[in-house]
Design a protein around this motif. Structure first.
Motif, PDB file in Angstrom:
ATOM      1  N   PHE A 185       5.431  -5.737  -9.294  1.00  0.00           N
ATOM      2  CA  PHE A 185       6.435  -5.873  -8.252  1.00  0.00           C
ATOM      3  C   PHE A 185       7.793  -6.225  -8.854  1.00  0.00           C
ATOM      4  O   PHE A 185       7.891  -7.057  -9.753  1.00  0.00           O
ATOM      5  CB  PHE A 185       6.001  -6.939  -7.241  1.00  0.00           C
ATOM      6  CG  PHE A 185       4.629  -6.682  -6.690  1.00  0.00           C
ATOM      7  CD1 PHE A 185       4.438  -5.720  -5.712  1.00  0.00           C
ATOM      8  CD2 PHE A 185       3.527  -7.368  -7.183  1.00  0.00           C
ATOM      9  CE1 PHE A 185       3.165  -5.462  -5.221  1.00  0.00           C
ATOM     10  CE2 PHE A 185       2.256  -7.114  -6.707  1.00  0.00           C
ATOM     11  CZ  PHE A 185       2.074  -6.150  -5.713  1.00  0.00           C
ATOM     12  N   GLY A 188       8.457  -1.361  -5.733  1.00  0.00           N
ATOM     13  CA  GLY A 188       7.375  -1.836  -6.565  1.00  0.00           C
ATOM     14  C   GLY A 188       6.928  -0.758  -7.509  1.00  0.00           C
ATOM     15  O   GLY A 188       6.722   0.360  -7.113  1.00  0.00           O
ATOM     16  N   PRO A 230       7.716  -3.488  -0.724  1.00  0.00           N
ATOM     17  CA  PRO A 230       8.353  -3.968  -1.949  1.00  0.00           C
ATOM     18  C   PRO A 230       9.646  -3.217  -2.190  1.00  0.00           C
ATOM     19  O   PRO A 230       9.805  -2.089  -1.751  1.00  0.00           O
ATOM     20  CB  PRO A 230       7.312  -3.648  -3.036  1.00  0.00           C
ATOM     21  CG  PRO A 230       6.455  -2.586  -2.445  1.00  0.00           C
ATOM     22  CD  PRO A 230       6.458  -2.804  -0.967  1.00  0.00           C
ATOM     23  N   GLU A 264      -1.507  -7.482  -0.268  1.00  0.00           N
ATOM     24  CA  GLU A 264      -1.440  -6.567  -1.406  1.00  0.00           C
ATOM     25  C   GLU A 264      -2.805  -6.420  -2.073  1.00  0.00           C
ATOM     26  O   GLU A 264      -3.183  -5.330  -2.507  1.00  0.00           O
ATOM     27  CB  GLU A 264      -0.402  -7.062  -2.413  1.00  0.00           C
ATOM     28  CG  GLU A 264       1.029  -7.002  -1.922  1.00  0.00           C
ATOM     29  CD  GLU A 264       1.508  -5.575  -1.699  1.00  0.00           C
ATOM     30  OE1 GLU A 264       0.922  -4.643  -2.293  1.00  0.00           O
ATOM     31  OE2 GLU A 264       2.461  -5.389  -0.933  1.00  0.00           O
ATOM     32  N   ASP A 306      -0.472  -3.018  -9.440  1.00  0.00           N
ATOM     33  CA  ASP A 306       0.907  -2.893  -8.973  1.00  0.00           C
ATOM     34  C   ASP A 306       1.745  -3.983  -9.632  1.00  0.00           C
ATOM     35  O   ASP A 306       1.364  -5.149  -9.630  1.00  0.00           O
ATOM     36  CB  ASP A 306       0.997  -3.063  -7.457  1.00  0.00           C
ATOM     37  CG  ASP A 306       0.811  -1.749  -6.718  1.00  0.00           C
ATOM     38  OD1 ASP A 306       0.536  -0.735  -7.382  1.00  0.00           O
ATOM     39  OD2 ASP A 306       0.924  -1.752  -5.484  1.00  0.00           O
TER      40      ASP A 306
END
Length: 518
Positions: free
Chosen positions: A254, A391, A388, A267, A252
């Motif tokens: 962000f 994200g 997020p 996360e 991921d």
């Protein structure tokens, strides 16, 4: 090397963007960019209309927007891409039992194994028929390369783009390769190219002239010997039907750097659970857990821990990832996190010690997994933290997954998150797709793959009549007749059922038949 060009390489043209254009009539002939749509997103694919402005894959989405502000920027829909890919791969398997997929839109085919005569004319005829069949089945275009080796077949398909066929006749390899840059050869990345440049080697021809000994001195024995052979046009790698993955991982990126240590831990736990789901869906287990952290200054760190045996236990992998993140200093901020599993196996050997530790600490500081929320739906965050901003999910997956920066993030009804490009349905207006959202509003274009460009309407983001939906098939269930597309030369694609045969019109679906993608 073969004496006939019987290795075929297919590469679909601007695949993700082309599928989106086929599915959205209002975007045909216009610049389309598919990938991460947040400030830190990455372009996965750009249509040829967008490439005119300098947009290309792996470019930051922010830069792409500056170059081509009028393009449609869409989040990917891998459910639909996989359906189209399956239809294309089925055609390839009709040519030969030896098909080596490289990704959703790219594959090698061994034509000799399929009984094709070892001649240039026979290979070319098969390649041209394949291109016609792909167009008929999907409405999309693909580029075909034919040569006596995998390396040259791939180079040929690059030269054929878009929507063409190039055949490299055996015996012409060295002459063809000589003027090309060293980056043309597989295995030559930026670092290797820089080593060669400092030695005065810029082209493939200069690599061949340098000799094997010099390349070994510059690059090491294995790499130098391999590249020297390729510079001479020699490549004996076979087409392998089953390409076994070495790892499964998710990442991921962000939009806003993470500074909260608890948020970082949450996360990591969420990524570990997603990784396990991919691992299990592939029927695999793994022994080594790998953590990837990209910090605020773009420095990237990896940490790994090898377990006692292969496992697909989410608690075990979550705990290992949690131990690894404790070894990394994240005080400056984190822009990317990733969790992966390598050392894959087809069985599990449960780590009893880890399981015991999990049982003892199950109620102490545990971060709830996705299964604990929303009836099994994956939450935007783990541990109840704030979601997020948008994200940009990414993943590197060993099973023909998405390119980095482009993982599909399905909208969730509970969150009322409307993602540009994703499918919706309105109780009054029917199916459409999200064109944009913000300041409490969502704009939807109501059209279908087989319709004319549709009308745009705007709703409150919490409109009770609007809900996410699955992608529509790329051919109308009410009119699945292939002749309809042939007669009006419409660019709308038509994914045919498995019973469809390009050479047998009688097997085309009748009007009103179910012509949805297999």
């Amino acid at each position: 090397m073969r004496s006939a060009p019987t290795i075929l390489h297919l590469d679909m043209d601007a695949f993700f963007a082309a599928v989106e254009q086929a599915a959205k009539p209002s975007l045909r002939g216009k610049p389309v960019v598919v990938g991460g749509i947040g400030p830190r997103g990455v372009v996965a694919t750009a249509s040829y209309e967008a490439r005119v402005f300098g947009v290309h894959s792996a470019m930051a989405t922010g830069q792409a927007r500056r170059l081509c502000p009028n393009a449609a920027y869409l989040a990917p829909r891998f459910t639909l891409y996989r359906q189209v890919s399956d239809a294309v791969m089925e055609l390839l398997h009709g040519l030969s039992p030896l098909v080596e997929p490289l990704s959703l839109d790219e594959a090698f085919v061994d034509l000799e194994a399929g009984g094709v005569a070892a001649s240039a004319d026979a290979a070319r005829a098969v390649g041209e028929r394949l291109r016609r069949d792909i167009r008929a089945v999907t409405g999309l275009t693909g580029s075909v390369g034919l040569a006596g080796s995998k390396m040259l077949a791939k180079i040929a398909s690059e030269q054929a783009k878009p929507d063409g066929l190039v055949l490299i006749a055996p015996g012409t390899e060295r002459e063809l390769l000589a003027p090309m840059t060293v980056r043309t050869l597989p295995g030559v990345g930026p670092a290797t190219a820089e080593h060669l440049r400092r030695a005065g080697i810029h082209s493939v021809g200069e690599m061949a002239e340098a000799g094997e000994d010099e390349l070994v001195r510059l690059l090491g024995k294995a790499h130098g010997s391999s590249l020297h052979a390729m510079a001479l046009g020699l490549d004996d790698r076979p087409v392998v039907a089953e390409r076994d993955a070495k790892s499964v991982s998710v990442e991921d990126t962000f939009d806003i750097d993470l500074h909260d240590r608890a948020r970082v831990r949450g996360e990591v736990a969420r990524l570990a659970d997603r990784c396990v789901r991919r691992l299990r869906s592939a029927g695999r287990s793994g022994r080594t857990v790998v953590l990837k952290v990209r910090r605020y200054d773009f420095s990237t760190l990896t940490r790994s821990e090898t377990l006692r045996g292969p496992t697909d236990d989410p608690a075990v992998i979550r705990e290992a990832a949690a131990r690894l993140i404790e070894t990394v200093d994240t005080t400056g901020g984190v822009r990317l996190l990733g969790v992966g599993v390598s050392g894959l196996a087809d069985f599990t050997q449960e780590d009893l010690f880890a399981q015991a530790a999990t049982a003892e600490t199950a109620h102490v500081g545990e971060v709830p997994g996705p299964e604990a929320e929303a009836g099994g739906a994956e939450p935007e965050t783990a541990g109840g933290g704030p979601p997020p901003a948008t994200g940009t999910p990414t993943h590197a997956e060993g099973y023909g997954g998405a390119p980095p920066g482009a993982e599909e993030a399905a909208p969730e009804p509970g969150h009322r998150r409307w993602v540009p490009g994703h499918d919706v349905r309105h109780a009054e207006f029917g199916p459409g797709w999200v064109q944009g959202s913000g300041v409490g509003k969502v704009t939807v274009r109501f059209e279908q793959p087989w319709s004319a460009p549709g009308r745009v309407r705007t709703f409150p983001v919490d409109d009770p009549g609007l809900e996410p939906s699955e992608p529509l098939p790329l051919v109308s269930p009410e009119n699945g007749d292939a002749h309809a597309y042939a007669d009006d030369q419409s660019p709308s694609p038509a994914i045919r059922p498995k019973s469809w045969s390009p050479s047998s019109p009688s097997s085309w679906p009748l009007p009103g038949a179910d012509a949805s993608s297999p």
